[in-house]
Scaffold this motif. Structure first.
Motif, PDB file in Angstrom:
ATOM      1  N   LEU A   1       0.798  -1.232   0.000  1.00 34.74           N
ATOM      2  CA  LEU A   1       0.000   0.000   0.000  1.00 34.74           C
ATOM      3  C   LEU A   1       0.828   1.279   0.000  1.00 34.74           C
ATOM      4  O   LEU A   1       0.268   2.362  -0.117  1.00 34.74           O
ATOM      5  CB  LEU A   1      -0.945   0.002   1.199  1.00 34.74           C
ATOM      6  CG  LEU A   1      -1.978  -1.113   1.219  1.00 34.74           C
ATOM      7  CD1 LEU A   1      -2.817  -1.032   2.483  1.00 34.74           C
ATOM      8  CD2 LEU A   1      -2.865  -1.056  -0.012  1.00 34.74           C
ATOM      9  N   PHE A   2       2.138   1.191   0.091  1.00 41.00           N
ATOM     10  CA  PHE A   2       2.984   2.371   0.189  1.00 41.00           C
ATOM     11  C   PHE A   2       2.740   3.382  -0.926  1.00 41.00           C
ATOM     12  O   PHE A   2       2.506   4.561  -0.641  1.00 41.00           O
ATOM     13  CB  PHE A   2       4.458   1.953   0.240  1.00 41.00           C
ATOM     14  CG  PHE A   2       5.407   3.108   0.242  1.00 41.00           C
ATOM     15  CD1 PHE A   2       5.523   3.922   1.360  1.00 41.00           C
ATOM     16  CD2 PHE A   2       6.186   3.389  -0.870  1.00 41.00           C
ATOM     17  CE1 PHE A   2       6.395   4.990   1.369  1.00 41.00           C
ATOM     18  CE2 PHE A   2       7.057   4.460  -0.864  1.00 41.00           C
ATOM     19  CZ  PHE A   2       7.171   5.262   0.260  1.00 41.00           C
ATOM     20  N   PRO A   3       2.765   2.995  -2.221  1.00 46.38           N
ATOM     21  CA  PRO A   3       2.520   3.997  -3.275  1.00 46.38           C
ATOM     22  C   PRO A   3       1.130   4.635  -3.166  1.00 46.38           C
ATOM     23  O   PRO A   3       0.995   5.840  -3.331  1.00 46.38           O
ATOM     24  CB  PRO A   3       2.658   3.203  -4.571  1.00 46.38           C
ATOM     25  CG  PRO A   3       3.496   2.027  -4.207  1.00 46.38           C
ATOM     26  CD  PRO A   3       3.134   1.703  -2.792  1.00 46.38           C
ATOM     27  N   ALA A   4       0.124   3.846  -2.860  1.00 48.41           N
ATOM     28  CA  ALA A   4      -1.240   4.380  -2.744  1.00 48.41           C
ATOM     29  C   ALA A   4      -1.339   5.372  -1.595  1.00 48.41           C
ATOM     30  O   ALA A   4      -2.020   6.393  -1.698  1.00 48.41           O
ATOM     31  CB  ALA A   4      -2.239   3.238  -2.557  1.00 48.41           C
ATOM     32  N   ASN A   5      -0.657   5.092  -0.492  1.00 46.93           N
ATOM     33  CA  ASN A   5      -0.687   6.012   0.651  1.00 46.93           C
ATOM     34  C   ASN A   5      -0.051   7.356   0.297  1.00 46.93           C
ATOM     35  O   ASN A   5      -0.562   8.406   0.685  1.00 46.93           O
ATOM     36  CB  ASN A   5       0.029   5.397   1.854  1.00 46.93           C
ATOM     37  CG  ASN A   5      -0.780   4.302   2.503  1.00 46.93           C
ATOM     38  OD1 ASN A   5      -1.989   4.246   2.366  1.00 46.93           O
ATOM     39  ND2 ASN A   5      -0.104   3.411   3.205  1.00 46.93           N
ATOM     40  N   LEU A   6       1.043   7.341  -0.427  1.00 49.17           N
ATOM     41  CA  LEU A   6       1.686   8.602  -0.808  1.00 49.17           C
ATOM     42  C   LEU A   6       0.834   9.392  -1.795  1.00 49.17           C
ATOM     43  O   LEU A   6       0.732  10.615  -1.690  1.00 49.17           O
ATOM     44  CB  LEU A   6       3.066   8.332  -1.403  1.00 49.17           C
ATOM     45  CG  LEU A   6       4.141   7.934  -0.396  1.00 49.17           C
ATOM     46  CD1 LEU A   6       5.460   7.677  -1.104  1.00 49.17           C
ATOM     47  CD2 LEU A   6       4.316   8.999   0.664  1.00 49.17           C
ATOM     48  N   ILE A   7       0.231   8.710  -2.751  1.00 49.11           N
ATOM     49  CA  ILE A   7      -0.654   9.377  -3.713  1.00 49.11           C
ATOM     50  C   ILE A   7      -1.844   9.991  -2.976  1.00 49.11           C
ATOM     51  O   ILE A   7      -2.240  11.123  -3.246  1.00 49.11           O
ATOM     52  CB  ILE A   7      -1.092   8.396  -4.809  1.00 49.11           C
ATOM     53  CG1 ILE A   7       0.109   8.027  -5.679  1.00 49.11           C
ATOM     54  CG2 ILE A   7      -2.228   8.968  -5.651  1.00 49.11           C
ATOM     55  CD1 ILE A   7      -0.100   6.820  -6.568  1.00 49.11           C
ATOM     56  N   SER A   8      -2.394   9.267  -2.023  1.00 51.99           N
ATOM     57  CA  SER A   8      -3.512   9.779  -1.219  1.00 51.99           C
ATOM     58  C   SER A   8      -3.088  10.991  -0.397  1.00 51.99           C
ATOM     59  O   SER A   8      -3.831  11.972  -0.294  1.00 51.99           O
ATOM     60  CB  SER A   8      -4.030   8.678  -0.304  1.00 51.99           C
ATOM     61  OG  SER A   8      -5.000   9.175   0.566  1.00 51.99           O
ATOM     62  N   LEU A   9      -1.906  10.956   0.177  1.00 49.62           N
ATOM     63  CA  LEU A   9      -1.408  12.073   0.970  1.00 49.62           C
ATOM     64  C   LEU A   9      -1.284  13.336   0.111  1.00 49.62           C
ATOM     65  O   LEU A   9      -1.737  14.413   0.513  1.00 49.62           O
ATOM     66  CB  LEU A   9      -0.050  11.723   1.576  1.00 49.62           C
ATOM     67  CG  LEU A   9       0.631  12.826   2.364  1.00 49.62           C
ATOM     68  CD1 LEU A   9      -0.146  13.142   3.627  1.00 49.62           C
ATOM     69  CD2 LEU A   9       2.045  12.429   2.704  1.00 49.62           C
TER      70      LEU A   9
END
Length: 106
Positions: free
Chosen positions: A62-70
């Motif tokens: 989930l790391f890339p998705a979390n950064l995009i969401s941030l």
């Protein structure tokens, strides 16, 4: 040592006094934002092969998705709606192209 000299010594000479304005400046910097997220995070992401012996941690998946969401949440917080629409469209297009290229090589 004054604040300006301290910032210059640490490579922070381009940071202004107001953190919110600095965030907005970075979020509106389309070229660097695209380079960091689209090139570095999405295109540079290597899709791992599934493995029962060495499963990935949920945080790694989930790391890339979390950064995009941030990034998107910060854009919305500061009212950068057109910028967020452009950003998310580019993210989706880049992910789709990356996945399709990965599928075609398998």
């Amino acid at each position: 040592m004054d604040e300006g000299a301290l910032q210059a010594r640490h490579g922070l000479s381009s940071i202004y006094g107001d953190p919110a304005k600095e965030k907005i400046r970075h979020l509106q910097d389309i070229r660097n934002l695209d380079e960091d997220v689209l090139e570095g995070l999405i295109k540079g992401f290597k899709i791992p092969l599934p493995s029962l012996t060495n499963p990935l941690a949920v945080k790694e998946i989930l790391f890339p998705a979390n950064l995009i969401s941030l990034v998107t949440n910060e854009m919305w917080k500061y009212g950068l709606i057109p910028e967020s629409e452009r950003f998310l469209a580019n993210v989706m297009q880049t992910i789709q192209a990356h996945v399709m290229a990965s599928v075609s090589t398998q």
